[in-house]
Design an enzyme around this catalytic site. Structure first.
Site, mmCIF file in Angstrom:
data_model
loop_
_atom_site.group_PDB
_atom_site.id
_atom_site.type_symbol
_atom_site.label_atom_id
_atom_site.label_comp_id
_atom_site.label_asym_id
_atom_site.label_seq_id
_atom_site.Cartn_x
_atom_site.Cartn_y
_atom_site.Cartn_z
ATOM 1 N N GLY A 59 0.841 -1.209 0.000
ATOM 2 C CA GLY A 59 0.000 0.000 0.000
ATOM 3 C C GLY A 59 0.867 1.247 0.000
ATOM 4 N N GLN A 96 -6.794 8.895 3.590
ATOM 5 C CA GLN A 96 -5.721 8.841 4.602
ATOM 6 C C GLN A 96 -4.358 8.532 3.996
ATOM 7 O OE1 GLN A 96 -7.569 6.475 8.256
ATOM 8 N NE2 GLN A 96 -8.622 6.047 6.334
ATOM 9 N N MET A 144 -8.458 3.573 8.717
ATOM 10 C CA MET A 144 -7.682 2.386 8.330
ATOM 11 C C MET A 144 -6.801 1.923 9.489
ATOM 12 S SD MET A 144 -6.612 2.906 4.385
ATOM 13 C CE MET A 144 -7.700 2.456 3.053
ATOM 14 N N THR A 188 4.386 2.719 6.159
ATOM 15 C CA THR A 188 2.949 2.402 6.140
ATOM 16 C C THR A 188 2.198 3.403 7.010
ATOM 17 O OG1 THR A 188 1.237 0.853 6.879
ATOM 18 C CG2 THR A 188 3.349 0.644 7.959
ATOM 19 N N ASP A 226 -0.238 2.489 8.663
ATOM 20 C CA ASP A 226 -0.795 1.700 9.774
ATOM 21 C C ASP A 226 0.070 1.731 11.037
ATOM 22 O OD1 ASP A 226 -2.754 0.994 7.958
ATOM 23 O OD2 ASP A 226 -1.865 -0.946 7.489
ATOM 24 N N GLU A 228 -10.770 -0.013 11.101
ATOM 25 C CA GLU A 228 -11.397 -0.952 10.152
ATOM 26 C C GLU A 228 -11.316 -2.412 10.614
ATOM 27 O OE1 GLU A 228 -9.201 -0.600 6.446
ATOM 28 O OE2 GLU A 228 -7.329 -1.225 7.385
ATOM 29 N N HIS A 231 -9.114 5.777 1.491
ATOM 30 C CA HIS A 231 -7.799 6.082 0.918
ATOM 31 C C HIS A 231 -7.408 7.552 1.007
ATOM 32 C CE1 HIS A 231 -8.586 2.041 -0.494
ATOM 33 N NE2 HIS A 231 -7.280 1.922 -0.641
#
Ligand code: F6P
Length: 342
Positions: free
Chosen positions: A10, A274, A169, A125, A127, A221, A272
């Site tokens: 990603g 984000q 996310m 990332t 995340d 999520e 997305h």
């Protein structure tokens, strides 16, 4: 040396800052040749490349995404991909790679190393779920975007006396939800690390509504209700690495809360957004520091390492310490965010 650089998995803000930093350092300090590999691991398999020069990386620092392109491509799914990777490396005379990407990219780097492909990894990332590094480029930008969204949702939630559910996310972790929720003053934050009870959430909000006529619920999520092994998702698809495609939990929660509390509820899925746009100064600086360190490690022929942030220092860790692990949200941080629930 000739070095290939690729971005995999990603995308996130800060990838270009990392490409620029590694390229500049490799050329200016070490006089290496640098080749950009397009579209991630897939480009490595299919031999898609472009030369990288001081000129081609000029002006890319504030740009979102990746000038090289990216993909979620698992080269261990197809029997002849390894051979194709070997021929790309031979054809372009690449001695080593800089692999910039998420935890799947790092797993691929680790497995390729077992087949003699030399690399250094830069973790990136939104995340922030990669172990052995305190932060990854992309995360700060995503938290900023989500915080701004929460700030904006406050005024509309307040005006309409509604519950607003904001889905963010984060895959199997709640870093973005916790940080943006804390920064944005969320009234409840639901993360995968702490399974939730919808009854408890609606009780919390019903109690709050005696005092305040609106609420903001931030949900990651990957958040799961108690007793569920799998997250609730709209799509029933898996990606190239076998991960469930996430998204949809916000809608589920909004529906359940409206039923239980009787309050009008709406959901905003940030998706997305984000991952798009210009990186924050923090992410640019972290990506630049990782890029320079990765180039230095290559020049020292220290392969099989991932650049990492520990406290305020840049260091490196062996990739085998990273693979197969997920960095969960610090319970103390979540505990602090929960002080403001209700
Ligand atoms: O890993 C980054 C991430 O944005 C996750 O937060 C999210 O689950 C996933 O990627 C979405 O992936 P894709 O863009 O492939 O749908």
């Amino acid at each position: 040396m000739r070095v290939g650089i690729l971005t995999s998995g990603g995308d996130c803000p800060g990838l270009n800052a990392a490409i620029r930093a590694a390229t500049r350092r490799l050329i200016s300090k070490y006089d290496f040749e640098v080749v950009g590999i397009k579209n991630g691991i897939s480009g490595l398999v299919y031999g898609q490349t472009e030369p990288l020069s001081l000129y081609s990386v000029s002006g890319i620092l504030p740009k979102g995404g990746t000038i090289l392109g990216t993909s979620r491509y698992n080269p261990f799914e197809n029997a002849d991909d390894l051979e194709k990777i070997r021929s790309t490396l031979q054809k372009y005379e690449l001695d080593a790679l800089v692999i910039i990407g998420d935890v799947d990219a790092i797993n691929v780097a680790h497995r390729l190393a077992e087949h003699g492909v030399k690399s250094v990894c830069i973790p990136t990332t939104i995340d922030n779920d990669i172990v052995e590094t305190d932060m990854t480029p992309g995360f700060d930008t995503a938290v900023n975007i989500a915080t701004e969204a929460i700030d904006r949702l406050h005024s509309t939630a307040d005006s309409h006396h509604r519950i607003m559910v904001v889905e963010v996310m984060g895959r199997d972790t709640g870093w973005i939800a916790t940080m943006a929720g804390l920064a944005g003053g969320a009234d409840c934050i639901l993360i995968p690390e702490v399974p939730f009870s919808i009854d408890e959430v609606s009780e919390l909000l019903s109690k709050r509504h005696k005092r305040r006529k609106f609420s903001i619920v931030v949900v990651a999520e990957g958040a799961k209700p108690k007793g569920h092994d799998e997250p609730i998702t709209k799509a029933k698809r898996r990606d190239a690495f076998g991960h469930q495609v996430l998204g949809g939990i916000g809608e589920y929660i909004a529906g359940e809360l409206e039923k239980r509390t009787g309050m009008e509820t709406r959901v905003a899925v940030l998706g997305h957004i984000q991952r798009g746009g210009t990186p924050t100064p923090y992410d640019r600086v972290l990506a630049a520091r990782f890029g320079v360190r990765a180039a230095d490690l290559l020049a020292e022929k220290r392969f099989g390492l991932m650049t990492a942030l520990k406290g305020t220092h840049i260091t490196e860790v062996p990739v085998e310490k990273v693979v197969g692990r997920v960095k969960a949200v610090d319970p103390e941080l979540y505990e602090i965010s929960s002080v403001f629930f209700g």
